[in-house]
Design an enzyme around this catalytic site. Sequence first.
Site, mmCIF file in Angstrom:
data_model
loop_
_atom_site.group_PDB
_atom_site.id
_atom_site.type_symbol
_atom_site.label_atom_id
_atom_site.label_comp_id
_atom_site.label_asym_id
_atom_site.label_seq_id
_atom_site.Cartn_x
_atom_site.Cartn_y
_atom_site.Cartn_z
ATOM 1 N N ASP A 115 0.806 -1.221 0.000
ATOM 2 C CA ASP A 115 0.000 0.000 0.000
ATOM 3 C C ASP A 115 0.846 1.282 0.000
ATOM 4 O O ASP A 115 1.567 1.559 0.961
ATOM 5 C CB ASP A 115 -0.911 0.036 1.227
ATOM 6 C CG ASP A 115 -1.794 -1.205 1.348
ATOM 7 O OD1 ASP A 115 -1.299 -2.316 1.059
ATOM 8 O OD2 ASP A 115 -2.954 -1.061 1.756
ATOM 9 N N ASN A 164 -4.107 4.388 -0.730
ATOM 10 C CA ASN A 164 -3.774 5.435 0.250
ATOM 11 C C ASN A 164 -2.799 6.458 -0.317
ATOM 12 O O ASN A 164 -2.155 7.187 0.438
ATOM 13 C CB ASN A 164 -3.156 4.814 1.506
ATOM 14 C CG ASN A 164 -4.072 3.829 2.177
ATOM 15 O OD1 ASN A 164 -3.754 2.649 2.273
ATOM 16 N ND2 ASN A 164 -5.217 4.281 2.649
ATOM 17 N N HIS A 182 -10.592 2.203 0.621
ATOM 18 C CA HIS A 182 -10.360 3.648 0.487
ATOM 19 C C HIS A 182 -10.391 4.134 -0.958
ATOM 20 O O HIS A 182 -10.196 5.338 -1.193
ATOM 21 C CB HIS A 182 -9.029 4.039 1.139
ATOM 22 C CG HIS A 182 -9.074 4.060 2.627
ATOM 23 N ND1 HIS A 182 -9.847 4.958 3.335
ATOM 24 C CD2 HIS A 182 -8.460 3.277 3.558
ATOM 25 C CE1 HIS A 182 -9.699 4.736 4.629
ATOM 26 N NE2 HIS A 182 -8.865 3.718 4.800
ATOM 27 N N HIS A 237 -3.777 -4.045 3.232
ATOM 28 C CA HIS A 237 -4.675 -3.276 4.094
ATOM 29 C C HIS A 237 -4.097 -2.932 5.453
ATOM 30 O O HIS A 237 -4.275 -1.816 5.918
ATOM 31 C CB HIS A 237 -6.026 -3.976 4.296
ATOM 32 C CG HIS A 237 -6.981 -3.199 5.170
ATOM 33 N ND1 HIS A 237 -7.480 -1.958 4.822
ATOM 34 C CD2 HIS A 237 -7.508 -3.474 6.388
ATOM 35 C CE1 HIS A 237 -8.299 -1.525 5.778
ATOM 36 N NE2 HIS A 237 -8.313 -2.406 6.747
ATOM 37 N N HIS A 294 -0.964 -2.652 6.497
ATOM 38 C CA HIS A 294 0.257 -1.842 6.398
ATOM 39 C C HIS A 294 1.426 -2.386 7.196
ATOM 40 O O HIS A 294 2.477 -1.738 7.276
ATOM 41 C CB HIS A 294 -0.006 -0.387 6.811
ATOM 42 C CG HIS A 294 -0.882 0.368 5.870
ATOM 43 N ND1 HIS A 294 -0.945 1.751 5.848
ATOM 44 C CD2 HIS A 294 -1.748 -0.052 4.923
ATOM 45 C CE1 HIS A 294 -1.796 2.150 4.931
ATOM 46 N NE2 HIS A 294 -2.308 1.059 4.358
#
Length: 259
Positions: free
Chosen positions: A8, A40, A68, A175, A177
Amino acid sequence: MRILFIGDIVGRAGRKAVMSTLDRMVARDGIDLAIANCENSAAGFGITPKIASQLLRAGIQVLTSGNHIWDKKEILPYLDTQPRLLRPANYPEAPGSGLYVGLSDSAVPYAILNLQGRVYMPHTDCPFRCADQMLAELDPAVKVRLIDFHAEVTSEKVAFGNYVDGRVSAVVGTHTHVPTADERVLPSGTAYITDVGMSGPARSVIGMRVDASTRRFLTALPTRFRPAAGPVGINATVIDVDTASGKARSIRRRAEQVV
């Protein structure tokens, strides 16, 4: 065939670090296909058409996402015009697609699927049944198949990886991280890792400023989150796939520090 999957991307710092080091990572590992989760990349929340175009021009062939993806409203019409930017396929009615089928530079067909878990996540269709349907509809000639499974809990990710073992080349979790140390090739030939991790500020709380995140835990009050500053860590995996069978030969974690 060697696939690079970048975890991410968080904020401007994550974007710049990935774009500045991508060529070196590709050359070092002999990468044929580069993929990144981008949800992100716009100030930590969502992505814009401009940022998506920058990342694709930098050499990332396919961008995956998660919950997101909807944070920046200008991305909604763009999803219908850019097939290489994916959203989770198990949203029941949404713009864009959760599947991209393409050809590598060496003319090897591949499929990238994007699915989202349901535990502690927005209500969506069942990712397990959605995977069944999508994989059944894929051309059998497309042997190289990778799924970005964007989910919160490790148990759901591990269960999903085993559920599709032997039907895809790789399942990479995103997701949370935080990279996990459980990369392996499952018994029927699917490479698996619970979470690749993030590409963003290293001195942070999953990409966000430490002070704001700590204040949220101390007070339980709403807090405005901003990406942290400082050095950036890039977390990625390299997956080696036999193109004749679609089975994975190996999966390795890769980590880069960018000042």
